[in-house]
Enzyme design. Sequence first.
Site, PDB file in Angstrom:
ATOM      1  N   TYR A  54      -3.422  -0.332  10.573  1.00  0.00           N
ATOM      2  CA  TYR A  54      -3.379  -0.757   9.162  1.00  0.00           C
ATOM      3  C   TYR A  54      -2.040  -0.356   8.546  1.00  0.00           C
ATOM      4  O   TYR A  54      -1.388  -1.154   7.860  1.00  0.00           O
ATOM      5  CB  TYR A  54      -4.546  -0.114   8.411  1.00  0.00           C
ATOM      6  CG  TYR A  54      -4.554  -0.371   6.918  1.00  0.00           C
ATOM      7  CD1 TYR A  54      -4.976  -1.591   6.406  1.00  0.00           C
ATOM      8  CD2 TYR A  54      -4.136   0.615   6.018  1.00  0.00           C
ATOM      9  CE1 TYR A  54      -4.982  -1.823   5.031  1.00  0.00           C
ATOM     10  CE2 TYR A  54      -4.145   0.390   4.650  1.00  0.00           C
ATOM     11  CZ  TYR A  54      -4.566  -0.831   4.156  1.00  0.00           C
ATOM     12  OH  TYR A  54      -4.572  -1.068   2.797  1.00  0.00           O
TER      13      TYR A  54
ATOM     14  N   SER B 180       0.858  -1.182   0.000  1.00  0.00           N
ATOM     15  CA  SER B 180       0.000   0.000   0.000  1.00  0.00           C
ATOM     16  C   SER B 180       0.897   1.236   0.000  1.00  0.00           C
ATOM     17  O   SER B 180       2.098   1.137   0.270  1.00  0.00           O
ATOM     18  CB  SER B 180      -0.843  -0.010   1.274  1.00  0.00           C
ATOM     19  OG  SER B 180      -1.430   1.246   1.524  1.00  0.00           O
TER      20      SER B 180
HETATM   21  N1  LIG Z   1      -8.459   0.263  -1.957  1.00  0.00           N
HETATM   22  C1  LIG Z   1      -7.385   0.933  -1.647  1.00  0.00           C
HETATM   23  O1  LIG Z   1      -7.384   2.176  -1.605  1.00  0.00           O
HETATM   24  C2  LIG Z   1      -6.110   0.201  -1.344  1.00  0.00           C
HETATM   25  C3  LIG Z   1      -4.923   0.936  -1.333  1.00  0.00           C
HETATM   26  C4  LIG Z   1      -3.738   0.289  -1.058  1.00  0.00           C
HETATM   27  C5  LIG Z   1      -3.736  -1.070  -0.825  1.00  0.00           C
HETATM   28  N2  LIG Z   1      -4.905  -1.770  -0.829  1.00  0.00           N
HETATM   29  C6  LIG Z   1      -4.837  -3.208  -0.568  1.00  0.00           C
HETATM   30  O2  LIG Z   1      -5.397  -3.899  -1.662  1.00  0.00           O
HETATM   31  C7  LIG Z   1      -5.800  -5.200  -1.247  1.00  0.00           C
HETATM   32  C8  LIG Z   1      -7.193  -5.482  -1.782  1.00  0.00           C
HETATM   33  O3  LIG Z   1      -8.111  -4.609  -1.150  1.00  0.00           O
HETATM   34  P1  LIG Z   1      -9.282  -3.882  -1.938  1.00  0.00           P
HETATM   35  O4  LIG Z   1      -9.062  -2.437  -1.791  1.00  0.00           O
HETATM   36  O5  LIG Z   1      -9.458  -4.467  -3.277  1.00  0.00           O
HETATM   37  O6  LIG Z   1     -10.510  -4.230  -0.955  1.00  0.00           O
HETATM   38  P2  LIG Z   1     -11.824  -5.102  -1.172  1.00  0.00           P
HETATM   39  O7  LIG Z   1     -12.473  -5.126   0.175  1.00  0.00           O
HETATM   40  O8  LIG Z   1     -12.603  -4.601  -2.316  1.00  0.00           O
HETATM   41  O9  LIG Z   1     -11.258  -6.559  -1.516  1.00  0.00           O
HETATM   42  C9  LIG Z   1     -10.606  -7.352  -0.551  1.00  0.00           C
HETATM   43  C10 LIG Z   1     -10.971  -8.812  -0.745  1.00  0.00           C
HETATM   44  O10 LIG Z   1     -10.235  -9.592   0.220  1.00  0.00           O
HETATM   45  C11 LIG Z   1     -11.122 -10.586   0.747  1.00  0.00           C
HETATM   46  N3  LIG Z   1     -10.666 -11.027   2.064  1.00  0.00           N
HETATM   47  C12 LIG Z   1     -10.741 -10.338   3.246  1.00  0.00           C
HETATM   48  N4  LIG Z   1     -10.274 -11.093   4.247  1.00  0.00           N
HETATM   49  C13 LIG Z   1      -9.876 -12.269   3.696  1.00  0.00           C
HETATM   50  C14 LIG Z   1      -9.312 -13.452   4.247  1.00  0.00           C
HETATM   51  N5  LIG Z   1      -9.078 -13.578   5.561  1.00  0.00           N
HETATM   52  N6  LIG Z   1      -9.015 -14.470   3.403  1.00  0.00           N
HETATM   53  C15 LIG Z   1      -9.279 -14.369   2.079  1.00  0.00           C
HETATM   54  N7  LIG Z   1      -9.827 -13.280   1.513  1.00  0.00           N
HETATM   55  C16 LIG Z   1     -10.121 -12.243   2.312  1.00  0.00           C
HETATM   56  C17 LIG Z   1     -12.468  -9.887   0.797  1.00  0.00           C
HETATM   57  O11 LIG Z   1     -13.526 -10.824   0.879  1.00  0.00           O
HETATM   58  C18 LIG Z   1     -12.456  -9.083  -0.489  1.00  0.00           C
HETATM   59  O12 LIG Z   1     -13.004  -9.820  -1.563  1.00  0.00           O
HETATM   60  C19 LIG Z   1      -5.696  -5.197   0.275  1.00  0.00           C
HETATM   61  O13 LIG Z   1      -4.492  -5.852   0.654  1.00  0.00           O
HETATM   62  C20 LIG Z   1      -5.618  -3.722   0.618  1.00  0.00           C
HETATM   63  O14 LIG Z   1      -4.979  -3.489   1.834  1.00  0.00           O
HETATM   64  C21 LIG Z   1      -6.091  -1.172  -1.099  1.00  0.00           C
END
Ligand SMILES: NC(=O)c1ccc[n+]([C@@H]2O[C@H](COP(=O)([O-])OP(=O)(O)OC[C@H]3O[C@@H](n4cnc5c(N)ncnc54)[C@H](O)[C@@H]3O)[C@@H](O)[C@H]2O)c1
Length: 278
Positions: free
Chosen positions: A161, A146
């Site tokens: 986080y 991230s």
């Molecule tokens: N959205 C942002 O702004 C952002 C920015 C930087 C990093 N991220 C990172 O991107 C990654 C994806 O997040 P996103 O933003 O797409 O969110 P999201 O909530 O849309 O998707 C996350 C997915 O992970 C699944 N998940 C959660 N816990 C789980 C577990 N214990 N085992 C298996 N699957 C699990 C959820 O069911 C969901 O489908 C994460 O690691 C998040 O920290 C997101």
Amino acid sequence: MIDLNNGIVVVSGGGSGIGRGLALKAAARGARVAVVDIQRDAAAETVALLAAAAGEARAYEADVTDLEALQTLASQIERDFGCINMVFNNAGVFSGGTLAQTRPQDFGWLFEVNVRGLYNAIQAFLPALERTAAAGGLAHFVNTGSENSLAVPPLGPFSAYTATKHAVFGITDCLRRDVKGSGIGVSLICPGLVQTNLWNAKRTRQDRFGGAREAAAAAGGSMAAGRTIEATADTVFEGLDAGEFLIVTDPRIRSFAAPRLDEIARALDTADARITTL
Ligand SMILES: NC(=O)c1ccc[n+]([C@@H]2O[C@H](COP(=O)([O-])OP(=O)(O)OC[C@H]3O[C@@H](n4cnc5c(N)ncnc54)[C@H](O)[C@@H]3O)[C@@H](O)[C@H]2O)c1
């Protein structure tokens, strides 16, 4: 350009957001995709989208905090598809607040999913990638960090986080050193804000951490300033094609990451000046 045609790609957290976007891009390059998620229906929805775009995919329900389940899953995916080429360790969860405001259960939840989940996936999938690399195939881990891996962003606080995502950077850099010379590649994605469902991450929180809870829709407001999932996934694949370890998906991160780099450089200069004999 990495060749994913007929390659086998695993995406954790593939049922939503960035994971779904990465699964779609991989399939568009001809990959067969194992979509892994704690939410079975969400994974199945991604598979339906991939199928509609003529991609071959399967949905797998798994919780990344369960090492044994991931080890079983890795064997299952190899049986279903064959040699695994690329593992996107992308599942992650979010909770906001200062450290003082973070409940012990949520601190545990964040570290179990974001940090232990990554360690578990490395334990579970490394043997498969070693076999692929030994046979001369493409073998690559892509871990989702991230902007919170690079510094403490002004938006927030999301202190626990942010700490987990610093750990993701550390684990990924250690993994790079661990597998050096094995033929396995390692990359770290550092997205800025992306328009996903992360604001509602507690919808998947396991009972042992307090159970599932839906966030108020207003909580997602700040994510509207993020890049789209598709643009983010495009940037990730550009970085992978260029063979990069560190892939930053939003130039706005510079505003708070560069001052940290300057601070480290100043501290090193100070140490040089202050300590003249070891
Ligand atoms: N959205 C942002 O702004 C952002 C920015 C930087 C990093 N991220 C990172 O991107 C990654 C994806 O997040 P996103 O933003 O797409 O969110 P999201 O909530 O849309 O998707 C996350 C997915 O992970 C699944 N998940 C959660 N816990 C789980 C577990 N214990 N085992 C298996 N699957 C699990 C959820 O069911 C969901 O489908 C994460 O690691 C998040 O920290 C997101």
